[in-house]
Design an enzyme around this catalytic site. Structure first.
Site, PDB file in Angstrom:
ATOM      1  N   GLU A   1      18.663 -33.702   2.919  1.00  0.00           N
ATOM      2  CA  GLU A   1      19.388 -32.588   2.279  1.00  0.00           C
ATOM      3  C   GLU A   1      19.260 -32.618   0.766  1.00  0.00           C
ATOM      4  O   GLU A   1      19.256 -31.573   0.109  1.00  0.00           O
ATOM      5  CB  GLU A   1      20.876 -32.627   2.673  1.00  0.00           C
TER       6      GLU A   1
ATOM      7  N   ALA B   1      19.929 -28.604  10.134  1.00  0.00           N
ATOM      8  CA  ALA B   1      20.592 -27.304  10.184  1.00  0.00           C
ATOM      9  C   ALA B   1      19.559 -26.248   9.817  1.00  0.00           C
ATOM     10  O   ALA B   1      18.561 -26.549   9.155  1.00  0.00           O
ATOM     11  CB  ALA B   1      21.759 -27.299   9.200  1.00  0.00           C
TER      12      ALA B   1
ATOM     13  N   GLY C   1      20.823 -32.291   9.784  1.00  0.00           N
ATOM     14  CA  GLY C   1      21.741 -32.029  10.888  1.00  0.00           C
ATOM     15  C   GLY C   1      21.234 -32.576  12.212  1.00  0.00           C
ATOM     16  O   GLY C   1      22.038 -32.843  13.121  1.00  0.00           O
TER      17      GLY C   1
ATOM     18  N   GLU D   1      22.311 -36.087  12.193  1.00  0.00           N
ATOM     19  CA  GLU D   1      23.774 -36.067  12.337  1.00  0.00           C
ATOM     20  C   GLU D   1      24.186 -35.723  13.766  1.00  0.00           C
ATOM     21  O   GLU D   1      25.161 -36.265  14.284  1.00  0.00           O
ATOM     22  CB  GLU D   1      24.369 -35.067  11.339  1.00  0.00           C
TER      23      GLU D   1
END
Ligand code: CAA
Length: 257
Positions: A131, A65, A108, A111
């Protein structure tokens, strides 16, 4: 289809979506997630398309992300906007979706690959959930989908330490379906996508829905679901065509009906 953060290329029945934010190693900002959902929505509605491949660059599928976009967000903002709920919509798409991962698939990015139906990896791929190094945790399903893919031991290891897995370990762990030399990743993935796209689309969509059901329900309910879908497939012309073609020793000509 024109987007700022994606390139979309359609070759017969296969669509290739390439994440295109090279300056940020394809970090997933709000615009990219929104455009990706728009592109998938349009491809889903396009009856010509039977399989979709999602890829990044040679260096990064996606490095997570967008940290710079997230850094200053407040709790009310992320709660009211339901941050990353939109990313999770990718898992509700119904046509087969393959991730072709080269380089970094972190946070992300890992993911996002896990939101696809299967992952093909280049031998230089690196998967990780770093993260924890940022004082946070995975937020697009990493603690759940990674755990289902590789089991508790490896998921805990990756999420708690933030360490990366290389392609060989990812294949051994069951995260990745196939590994290819980096230079042939895209060609091999598109080849597999074309194989899938030649099948009956109702059948491949029913297979996707049924396999995904295994992650949502008990074994008995999953078997019952599969059997109902199996019965339903006898309502398609493609079931008649596929079985007739076998008996007549010819290639089936599916019409997706
Ligand atoms: N967000 C925003 N920008 C990012 C980014 C990210 N996740 N990852 C890389 N970039 C940017 C860098 O800031 C850099 O931009 P500038 O040139 O403007 O400084 C550019 O991409 C190139 O990156 P690097 O210079 O860092 O490249 P490198 O080859 O030295 O390192 C890397 C590559 C190891 C992947 C490193 O970029 C990195 O560690 N990235 C962050 C990985 C990460 O922590 N991901 C998790 C994000 S949080 C998350 O994803 C939450 C969630 O679950 C939803």
């Amino acid at each position: 289809m024109t987007f700022e953060t994606l390139l979309v290329d359609i070759q017969e029945r296969v669509a290739l979506i390439t994440l295109n934010r090279p300056q940020a190693l394809n970090a997933l900002n709000a615009q990219l997630i929104s455009e990706l959902n728009q592109a998938l929505g349009q491809l889903e509605a396009d009856p010509r398309i039977a399989c979709i491949v999602l890829t990044g660059s040679a260096k990064a599928f996606a490095a997570g992300a967008d940290i710079k976009e997230m850094a200053e967000l407040s709790y009310p903002q992320v709660y009211l906007d339901d941050l990353f709920a939109e990313a999770d919509r990718i898992a509700t798409r119904r046509k087969p979706l393959i991730a072709a991962v080269a380089g970094y698939a972190l946070g992300g990015g890992c993911e996002l690959a896990l939101l696809c139906d299967m992952i093909f990896a280049a031998d230089n791929a690196r998967f990780g959930q770093p993260e924890v190094n940022l004082g946070v945790l995975p937020g697009i399903g990493g603690t759940q989908r990674l755990t289902r893919a590789v089991g508790k031991a490896k998921a805990m290891d990756m999420c708690l330490t933030g360490r990366q897995m290389d392609a060989a370990e990812a294949e051994r762990a069951g995260l990745v379906a196939r590994v290819f030399p980096a230079e042939s990743l895209l060609e091999e993935t598109l080849k597999a996508a074309r194989v899938i796209a030649e099948k009956s689309l109702p059948a491949t969509m029913m297979i996707k829905e049924s396999v995904n059901r295994a992650f949502e329900t008990t074994l008995a309910e999953g078997i019952r679901f599969e059997r109902r879908v199996f019965h339903a497939v006898f309502a398609t012309a493609d079931q008649k065509e596929g079985m007739a073609a076998f008996s007549e020793k010819r290639k089936p000509e599916f019409t997706n009906r």
